[in-house]
Design a protein around this motif. Structure first.
Motif, PDB file in Angstrom:
ATOM      1  N   ASP A 187       8.085   5.262  -2.423  1.00 57.34           N
ATOM      2  CA  ASP A 187       8.072   3.879  -2.886  1.00 57.34           C
ATOM      3  C   ASP A 187       9.335   3.238  -2.347  1.00 57.34           C
ATOM      4  O   ASP A 187      10.450   3.745  -2.589  1.00 57.34           O
ATOM      5  N   LEU A 188       9.182   2.152  -1.620  1.00 56.47           N
ATOM      6  CA  LEU A 188      10.321   1.498  -0.991  1.00 56.47           C
ATOM      7  C   LEU A 188      10.491   0.081  -1.532  1.00 56.47           C
ATOM      8  O   LEU A 188       9.512  -0.573  -1.920  1.00 56.47           O
ATOM      9  N   SER A 189      11.719  -0.382  -1.521  1.00 54.42           N
ATOM     10  CA  SER A 189      11.954  -1.790  -1.780  1.00 54.42           C
ATOM     11  C   SER A 189      11.555  -2.570  -0.523  1.00 54.42           C
ATOM     12  O   SER A 189      11.421  -1.977   0.560  1.00 54.42           O
ATOM     13  N   PRO A 190      11.362  -3.893  -0.628  1.00 51.20           N
ATOM     14  CA  PRO A 190      11.046  -4.664   0.579  1.00 51.20           C
ATOM     15  C   PRO A 190      12.117  -4.525   1.669  1.00 51.20           C
ATOM     16  O   PRO A 190      11.828  -4.735   2.854  1.00 51.20           O
ATOM     17  N   GLU A 191      13.336  -4.143   1.282  1.00 52.47           N
ATOM     18  CA  GLU A 191      14.411  -3.965   2.265  1.00 52.47           C
ATOM     19  C   GLU A 191      14.411  -2.562   2.862  1.00 52.47           C
ATOM     20  O   GLU A 191      15.228  -2.257   3.728  1.00 52.47           O
ATOM     21  N   GLY A 192      13.511  -1.686   2.369  1.00 50.86           N
ATOM     22  CA  GLY A 192      13.419  -0.344   2.915  1.00 50.86           C
ATOM     23  C   GLY A 192      14.247   0.686   2.191  1.00 50.86           C
ATOM     24  O   GLY A 192      14.366   1.829   2.654  1.00 50.86           O
ATOM     25  N   GLU A 193      14.801   0.337   1.029  1.00 52.35           N
ATOM     26  CA  GLU A 193      15.548   1.316   0.229  1.00 52.35           C
ATOM     27  C   GLU A 193      14.571   2.206  -0.542  1.00 52.35           C
ATOM     28  O   GLU A 193      13.559   1.719  -1.059  1.00 52.35           O
ATOM     29  N   VAL A 194      14.883   3.491  -0.629  1.00 54.78           N
ATOM     30  CA  VAL A 194      14.004   4.429  -1.319  1.00 54.78           C
ATOM     31  C   VAL A 194      14.162   4.259  -2.838  1.00 54.78           C
ATOM     32  O   VAL A 194      15.253   4.367  -3.383  1.00 54.78           O
ATOM     33  N   LEU A 195      13.033   4.001  -3.510  1.00 53.59           N
ATOM     34  CA  LEU A 195      13.020   3.897  -4.959  1.00 53.59           C
ATOM     35  C   LEU A 195      12.539   5.196  -5.601  1.00 53.59           C
ATOM     36  O   LEU A 195      12.991   5.578  -6.673  1.00 53.59           O
ATOM     37  N   SER A 196      11.573   5.860  -4.944  1.00 56.17           N
ATOM     38  CA  SER A 196      11.114   7.168  -5.413  1.00 56.17           C
ATOM     39  C   SER A 196      10.459   7.895  -4.254  1.00 56.17           C
ATOM     40  O   SER A 196      10.071   7.281  -3.251  1.00 56.17           O
TER      41      SER A 196
END
Length: 201
Positions: A187-196
């Motif tokens: 699961d990524l944020s729209p900026e491409g950061e990993v959330l899970s």
């Protein structure tokens, strides 16, 4: 939040024969096709908007079996940037016999290290130098639009993406091995950061 799903292709003929494959185009085995079917079954409930794959047949065949199993048709982008690392002079050679010739430690370094290429081949660093700009420009471009993206590629092109997403060091990536046809779901944020992150083994 958008999802990124990474899948290494199913077992190929040269995986079975324990040979260095690289850019040589070899087909899946019956087991490889079954692995792809199982991957498709694991992803059956996921909404996927677009797929990416390499220009090599084993990745394309894995994607085809997966989407047929899932009962979906996906717009698909094929690009050489997602190809396996080029194993140079090792391509086609048996891994065990190569270890007997050059030593297990040297072959392990060629296979797993970040910055040591095999003779006339690519290191993971060199593979990442072509894979990651494409990933950031195209695949993350889709993520930023809120699309769920499936990438079916190879052990090392996907390793370079995982290394970037998981922020692994050059030493940590040595231990990273991606199994055949096992989906890794981010699961990524729209900026491409990993959330899970979840591995559907």
């Amino acid at each position: 939040m958008p999802k990124l799903i990474l899948v290494r292709h199913g077992q190929s003929l040269w995986n079975l024969e324990d040979r260095f494959t690289g850019w040589v185009d070899v087909p899946l085995t019956d087991l490889g096709r079954e692995e792809a079917r199982r991957a498709g079954q694991k992803l059956a409930g996921f909404e996927i908007n677009v797929a990416y794959t390499s220009t090599l047949a084993r990745a394309q065949e894995t994607l085809k079996v997966m989407t047929e199993t899932m009962g979906v048709t996906l717009p698909t982008i094929r690009d050489q940037a997602l190809n396996e690392r080029h194993y140079g002079d090792l391509q086609g050679l048996n891994k065990a016999r190569t270890a007997e010739k050059y030593g297990k430690e040297q072959v392990h370094i060629w296979r797993r290290s970040f910055d040591v290429p095999p003779p006339n081949g690519e290191s993971l660093e060199m593979t990442a130098a072509r894979t990651l700009p494409f990933f950031e420009r195209c695949i993350l471009g889709d993520i930023q639009q809120g699309k769920n993206v499936l990438v079916v590629a190879h052990g090392n092109s996907n390793r370079s993406i995982v290394m970037s997403l998981d922020k692994l060091s050059n030493e940590e990536v040595l231990a990273l091995n991606l199994g055949t046809a096992i989906p890794v779901v981010y699961d990524l944020s729209p900026e491409g950061e990993v959330l899970s992150k979840e591995v559907l083994s």
